[in-house]
Design a protein around this motif. Structure first.
Motif, PDB file in Angstrom:
ATOM      1  N   GLU B  16       0.826  -1.209   0.000  1.00 34.99           N
ATOM      2  CA  GLU B  16       0.000   0.000   0.000  1.00 34.99           C
ATOM      3  C   GLU B  16       0.859   1.258   0.000  1.00 34.99           C
ATOM      4  O   GLU B  16       0.484   2.286  -0.534  1.00 34.99           O
ATOM      5  CB  GLU B  16      -0.914   0.026   1.231  1.00 34.99           C
ATOM      6  CG  GLU B  16      -1.801  -1.206   1.388  1.00 34.99           C
ATOM      7  CD  GLU B  16      -2.953  -1.246   0.395  1.00 34.99           C
ATOM      8  OE1 GLU B  16      -3.115  -0.273  -0.382  1.00 34.99           O
ATOM      9  OE2 GLU B  16      -3.684  -2.252   0.385  1.00 34.99           O
ATOM     10  N   ASP B  56     -13.884  -5.845   3.617  1.00 32.67           N
ATOM     11  CA  ASP B  56     -15.341  -5.743   3.602  1.00 32.67           C
ATOM     12  C   ASP B  56     -15.940  -6.855   4.473  1.00 32.67           C
ATOM     13  O   ASP B  56     -15.662  -8.032   4.240  1.00 32.67           O
ATOM     14  CB  ASP B  56     -15.796  -5.899   2.145  1.00 32.67           C
ATOM     15  CG  ASP B  56     -17.292  -5.690   1.983  1.00 32.67           C
ATOM     16  OD1 ASP B  56     -18.015  -5.736   3.002  1.00 32.67           O
ATOM     17  OD2 ASP B  56     -17.726  -5.499   0.833  1.00 32.67           O
ATOM     18  N   ARG B 119     -12.043   1.062   7.410  1.00 37.07           N
ATOM     19  CA  ARG B 119     -12.557   0.733   6.091  1.00 37.07           C
ATOM     20  C   ARG B 119     -13.743  -0.232   6.126  1.00 37.07           C
ATOM     21  O   ARG B 119     -14.708  -0.041   5.381  1.00 37.07           O
ATOM     22  CB  ARG B 119     -11.434   0.204   5.182  1.00 37.07           C
ATOM     23  CG  ARG B 119     -11.863   0.158   3.720  1.00 37.07           C
ATOM     24  CD  ARG B 119     -10.696  -0.018   2.778  1.00 37.07           C
ATOM     25  NE  ARG B 119     -10.043  -1.314   2.955  1.00 37.07           N
ATOM     26  CZ  ARG B 119      -9.238  -1.865   2.050  1.00 37.07           C
ATOM     27  NH1 ARG B 119      -8.986  -1.225   0.918  1.00 37.07           N
ATOM     28  NH2 ARG B 119      -8.661  -3.025   2.281  1.00 37.07           N
ATOM     29  N   TYR B 123     -17.335   0.423   4.208  1.00 36.54           N
ATOM     30  CA  TYR B 123     -18.033  -0.520   3.326  1.00 36.54           C
ATOM     31  C   TYR B 123     -19.456  -0.779   3.822  1.00 36.54           C
ATOM     32  O   TYR B 123     -20.415  -0.796   3.057  1.00 36.54           O
ATOM     33  CB  TYR B 123     -17.292  -1.865   3.271  1.00 36.54           C
ATOM     34  CG  TYR B 123     -15.985  -1.846   2.515  1.00 36.54           C
ATOM     35  CD1 TYR B 123     -15.888  -1.307   1.243  1.00 36.54           C
ATOM     36  CD2 TYR B 123     -14.845  -2.406   3.074  1.00 36.54           C
ATOM     37  CE1 TYR B 123     -14.680  -1.315   0.550  1.00 36.54           C
ATOM     38  CE2 TYR B 123     -13.635  -2.424   2.391  1.00 36.54           C
ATOM     39  CZ  TYR B 123     -13.557  -1.880   1.129  1.00 36.54           C
ATOM     40  OH  TYR B 123     -12.374  -1.892   0.456  1.00 36.54           O
ATOM     41  N   PHE B 149      -4.729   3.132   0.211  1.00 40.03           N
ATOM     42  CA  PHE B 149      -5.963   2.886  -0.548  1.00 40.03           C
ATOM     43  C   PHE B 149      -6.278   4.045  -1.510  1.00 40.03           C
ATOM     44  O   PHE B 149      -7.432   4.473  -1.622  1.00 40.03           O
ATOM     45  CB  PHE B 149      -7.153   2.670   0.407  1.00 40.03           C
ATOM     46  CG  PHE B 149      -6.913   1.687   1.516  1.00 40.03           C
ATOM     47  CD1 PHE B 149      -6.120   0.558   1.329  1.00 40.03           C
ATOM     48  CD2 PHE B 149      -7.488   1.871   2.778  1.00 40.03           C
ATOM     49  CE1 PHE B 149      -5.917  -0.355   2.364  1.00 40.03           C
ATOM     50  CE2 PHE B 149      -7.284   0.970   3.807  1.00 40.03           C
ATOM     51  CZ  PHE B 149      -6.493  -0.139   3.612  1.00 40.03           C
ATOM     52  N   GLY B 151      -6.400   4.356  -4.757  1.00 38.21           N
ATOM     53  CA  GLY B 151      -7.330   4.075  -5.850  1.00 38.21           C
ATOM     54  C   GLY B 151      -8.767   4.103  -5.355  1.00 38.21           C
ATOM     55  O   GLY B 151      -9.668   4.686  -5.981  1.00 38.21           O
ATOM     56  N   GLU B 152      -8.971   3.495  -4.214  1.00 35.33           N
ATOM     57  CA  GLU B 152     -10.307   3.440  -3.643  1.00 35.33           C
ATOM     58  C   GLU B 152     -10.775   4.835  -3.213  1.00 35.33           C
ATOM     59  O   GLU B 152     -11.945   5.196  -3.384  1.00 35.33           O
ATOM     60  CB  GLU B 152     -10.260   2.514  -2.426  1.00 35.33           C
ATOM     61  CG  GLU B 152     -11.600   2.022  -2.001  1.00 35.33           C
ATOM     62  CD  GLU B 152     -11.441   0.701  -1.255  1.00 35.33           C
ATOM     63  OE1 GLU B 152     -10.422   0.541  -0.557  1.00 35.33           O
ATOM     64  OE2 GLU B 152     -12.333  -0.138  -1.380  1.00 35.33           O
ATOM     65  N   ARG B 155     -12.093   6.540  -6.149  1.00 35.06           N
ATOM     66  CA  ARG B 155     -13.444   6.066  -6.498  1.00 35.06           C
ATOM     67  C   ARG B 155     -14.484   6.630  -5.540  1.00 35.06           C
ATOM     68  O   ARG B 155     -15.565   7.035  -5.945  1.00 35.06           O
ATOM     69  CB  ARG B 155     -13.496   4.536  -6.460  1.00 35.06           C
ATOM     70  CG  ARG B 155     -12.899   3.868  -7.691  1.00 35.06           C
ATOM     71  CD  ARG B 155     -13.380   2.427  -7.842  1.00 35.06           C
ATOM     72  NE  ARG B 155     -12.961   1.562  -6.746  1.00 35.06           N
ATOM     73  CZ  ARG B 155     -11.724   1.096  -6.588  1.00 35.06           C
ATOM     74  NH1 ARG B 155     -10.777   1.437  -7.463  1.00 35.06           N
ATOM     75  NH2 ARG B 155     -11.420   0.323  -5.574  1.00 35.06           N
ATOM     76  N   TRP B 156     -14.159   6.637  -4.267  1.00 38.71           N
ATOM     77  CA  TRP B 156     -15.117   7.169  -3.280  1.00 38.71           C
ATOM     78  C   TRP B 156     -15.383   8.654  -3.524  1.00 38.71           C
ATOM     79  O   TRP B 156     -16.484   9.139  -3.382  1.00 38.71           O
ATOM     80  CB  TRP B 156     -14.574   6.960  -1.861  1.00 38.71           C
ATOM     81  CG  TRP B 156     -14.697   5.534  -1.396  1.00 38.71           C
ATOM     82  CD1 TRP B 156     -15.513   4.568  -1.892  1.00 38.71           C
ATOM     83  CD2 TRP B 156     -13.962   4.919  -0.328  1.00 38.71           C
ATOM     84  NE1 TRP B 156     -15.341   3.393  -1.205  1.00 38.71           N
ATOM     85  CE2 TRP B 156     -14.396   3.579  -0.233  1.00 38.71           C
ATOM     86  CE3 TRP B 156     -12.992   5.380   0.563  1.00 38.71           C
ATOM     87  CZ2 TRP B 156     -13.889   2.697   0.716  1.00 38.71           C
ATOM     88  CZ3 TRP B 156     -12.492   4.505   1.511  1.00 38.71           C
ATOM     89  CH2 TRP B 156     -12.930   3.173   1.578  1.00 38.71           C
TER      90      TRP B 156
END
Lengths: 155, 270, 363
Positions: B16, B56, B119, B123, B149, B151-152, B155-156
């Motif tokens: 990461e 998740d 996290r 989720y 994180f 990339g996430e 997206r968020w």
């Protein structure tokens, strides 16, 4: 033209709660301004005779070091104020470069003009000083927290 | 209870950041946990460490653990090659009170390696998005290179039903985001303090400052939740190391409300 | 039901316990103190010995009445057997094995009321939670307890003020009171469980106690209660300590405390242990061991980066507030039974009752 700036001043967080009577007085020292992305709103060492009420966009306070490139110490965005050096005796110079990250729309206030009005009306001077004292304290505390480097490896 | 469970298999490891790795571990049987809980991970012959589950909660066959390399055991875990068997005990500890947060705004505040334990709550909140009003994630790290994180996060950020504000203590040439400290973000986002619930993990100093900013905005003490850290060896409320005042963090924590912690958290060496 | 038995009867009682497969643990003179050790008969008991205790002081002395239980509490407690100082929790070879106690169950002889309370405290810690400790459970399971009501109190005793003695009130199979005066050397025995009754039934020398013997025993316990050398101040300890976590007295005691951890080793309720994984040089066989830890060590509070409690002040505060206040929040009971071991075995003679009194007096 100054009349059109009063609503902008009234709407900015920095002047929240200020006696509306002062707004025309302050607006007399104000103008609308825009800085495109990539430009500098101010440069380290230049005379600091204005401050910005940021209405939109993002400004980075940077300092450049040889071999390290620019280091950003803080970013300012909508609702923030850039610059209080103009108000503080012996500090009328910018301490950092103000690099525009995203196009800035702001109200620019003329420091010399405001200092004159504050001298003539100490109550206004006190109101402004109170607001800048909060701002300076917030910045100082944030700076101390940054200095603590809380995320770093210990030992 | 000490090591009588079947080992798990390391299916995948993902770097990461320079010092942080996420291990995707496959349990011998579907594994159920609540967001905020942790497992004890065993590096063979070296030792055990508590690691929060970072994946998740709906995913029960691959359980993610995000580990920062800070000591002998975490170093060994971070360097474990996929395919290796790893000893896992858990899940242990209290969880994020997502039900308490329902009906109001949910503010999630992470600092540094504090994002992984939060996290699973993100989720879960996104899965039941209609149960909350505003959903806000505030995340701070030391430098852009330390952000997890990413990339996430991107997206968020693209979602309309989640506000994401990321800040770093020190920016670099390429960083175009916020520079500043996490507590300052509290004043920048819109939420309804009276009905808001905050979940927070980060270095203790950051959490103390951030709690103050939340309380000043009017979030009630019993709706601010923190995940705390102390030495943890048994995870079974037996060994006595994870004491924080009247709490055994492996049993009563790691998640506690600020109302529970208020008396203790600002004391030195407690 | 109360019985009386003489020295021969006590021998029969111990034999009956051995007969039933118990491993007898009782007081023995060892290393200049009265310790707990394996015994086979009443002849192993410390006949004619007593001790003198005070802050930082312990001396064995002779007594002239031949009493077997005429001492106060020694440095050890049944904790030595129920929660041994070191144990292996798990071994990779043979796979999944641990230290278990397949041996005979213990029969503890001569357990004092404070020690019964201490066992009850450790039962809550090790067995009362969601994850009971299998090692403790195995050692505790089936243990037979022959308590002894104290015939005297040391200068360091304060069980009365902790509501933990001197009379054994629960948690025993049999409770003895030793009588040495008029009427000869004998023991009044009270049964606490059906098992205790069964063992008495197998002790031919046990006779129903006369009212005179019963009264004599009660008087001895009353006299002991009146002899307490110290007392914990009668205040709400939780409120007192929670309200004084930054009291200057912590600095005062820190100047005397050597952070040696003796108090935690001698304490019959202290339960902290550290877990260590070890492996052979080839890295093939591994085991996980545990050993007593102390909140006075720096490692106890170590998190990555360093220990949380670096100063002696914070470590003493941790120990005392845990023992007297936060323990209640964690396990629903105080962690102190008033046995006074921490006072006796502190090389600096620090006295927990005096420290509490000092804070209470200045609040």
């Amino acid at each position: 033209m100054p009349q059109t700036l009063e609503p902008l001043l009234r709407g900015h967080a920095f002047f929240a709660g200020l006696d509306p009577e002062y707004l025309p007085l302050i607006a007399g020292c104000a103008k609308n301004t825009v800085f495109p992305a990539g430009r500098f709103a101010f440069r380290e060492g230049d005379p600091a005779d204005m401050f910005l009420l940021i209405r939109d966009g993002m400004l980075a306070l940077e300092v450049a070091a040889p071999g390290r490139g620019p280091i950003t110490v803080q970013t300012l965005t909508v609702g923030d104020v850039a610059g209080f050096s103009w108000l503080i005796e012996r500090h009328h110079r910018w301490q950092f470069d103000g690099r525009v990250i995203e196009r800035i729309r702001a109200v620019e206030l003329d420091g010399a003009c405001l200092r004159g009005k504050c001298a003539a009306d100490p109550e206004l001077g006190y109101e402004l000083m109170r607001r800048f004292a909060v701002l300076a304290t917030d910045r100082l505390q944030a700076t101390r927290l940054q200095l603590l480097d809380v995320y770093g490896h210990v030992g | 209870m000490w090591a009588d469970t079947e080992p798990w298999r390391l299916a995948a490891a993902r770097r990461e950041s320079a010092d942080t790795v996420t291990l995707g571990l496959e349990p011998p049987a579907p594994f159920v946990f609540d967001p905020g809980q942790f497992n004890m991970l065993y590096a063979a012959g070296i030792g055990e460490v508590p690691i929060s589950i970072s994946g998740d909660p709906g995913q029960r066959t691959r359980i993610l653990h995000t580990i920062r390399d800070v000591g002998a055991v975490t170093h060994a875990l971070c360097a474990t090659p996929p395919g290796t068997e790893i000893g896992v005990r858990g899940p242990y500890g209290s969880h994020w009170p997502l039900h308490t947060a329902e009906g109001g705004d949910l503010i999630i505040v992470a600092g540094g390696i504090g994002l992984p334990p939060l996290r699973p709550a993100i989720y879960q909140a996104l899965r039941h998005r209609d149960r909350y009003q505003r959903l806000v994630l505030l995340y701070g790290a030391r430098t852009p290179r330390d952000l997890l994180f990413t990339g996430e996060l991107a997206r968020w950020r693209g979602r309309f039903d989640l506000t994401v504000e990321v800040t770093v203590d020190v920016g670099d040439r390429d960083w175009r985001g916020n520079v500043g400290v996490v507590p300052d973000l509290i004043g920048r986002v819109t939420f309804e303090p009276g009905t808001a619930t905050a979940f927070m993990v980060g270095p203790e100093i950051m959490m103390r400052f951030t709690v103050r900013a939340l309380l000043e905005r009017g979030v009630p003490e019993d709706r601010v939740f923190l995940s705390m850290e102390r030495n943890m060896q048994c995870a079974a409320a037996l060994c006595g190391h994870c004491q924080l005042g009247p709490f055994l963090l492996c049993r009563d924590g790691p998640v506690l409300s600020y109302r529970q912690l208020a008396r203790w958290i600002s004391l030195r060496e407690i | 039901m109360r019985y009386v038995l003489d020295l021969g009867g006590l021998g029969q009682l111990l034999a009956a316990l051995r007969q039933r497969g118990f491993r007898l643990i009782g007081p023995v003179v060892a290393d200049g103190a009265i310790c707990y050790g394996e015994i086979t008969s009443a002849a192993d008991l410390p006949a004619g010995w007593t001790d003198e205790q005070d802050g930082g002081t312990y001396r064995l002395k002779r007594r002239d009445d031949g009493a077997l239980f005429g001492y106060n509490v020694g440095p050890q407690s049944p904790k030595k057997y129920l929660f041994p100082a070191s144990a292996t929790l798990w071994r990779s070879h043979p796979p999944g094995t641990a230290d278990t106690d397949d041996e005979k169950p213990f029969a503890f002889i001569g357990v004092r009321s404070c020690e019964l309370h201490a066992i009850a405290v450790q039962d809550r810690v090790f067995l009362g939670g969601q994850h009971p400790d299998p090692l403790y459970a195995a050692r505790r399971d089936g243990a037979f307890i022959v308590a002894v009501n104290c015939g005297q109190a040391a200068r360091t005793c304060f069980c009365v003020s902790m509501s933990a003695g001197p009379k054994a009130d629960a948690g025993f199979d049999l409770a003895l009171t030793e009588l040495t005066g008029e009427g000869g050397h004998r023991f009044l025995a009270e049964t606490g469980t059906p098992r205790g009754e069964e063992v008495i039934a197998d002790t031919p020398g046990a006779q129903p106690a006369s009212p005179r013997d019963a009264t004599a025993a009660d008087q001895i316990i009353e006299r002991t209660a009146a002899q307490m050398g110290r007392a914990m101040p009668a205040v709400d300890l939780r409120d007192l300590l929670y309200g004084n976590l930054e009291h200057p007295r912590w600095d005062d005691v820190a100047a005397r405390c050597l952070t040696c951890g003796n108090c935690t080793m001698a304490c019959p309720t202290c339960f902290c242990f550290s877990v260590e994984d070890v492996t052979d040089l080839a890295g093939r066989a591994a085991e996980r061991n545990r050993s007593w830890d102390s909140c006075f060590t720096l490692d106890h509070s170590y998190i990555h980066g360093g220990p949380v409690r670096t100063s002696a002040r914070s470590r003493y505060r941790q120990w005392m507030t845990h023992k007297l206040a936060t323990w209640t929040g964690q396990f629903g009971t105080s962690g102190c039974v008033g046995c006074g071991r921490c006072i006796t075995w502190c090389p600096a003679g620090i006295d927990i009752t005096e420290e509490v009194a000092a804070i209470a007096a200045d609040t």
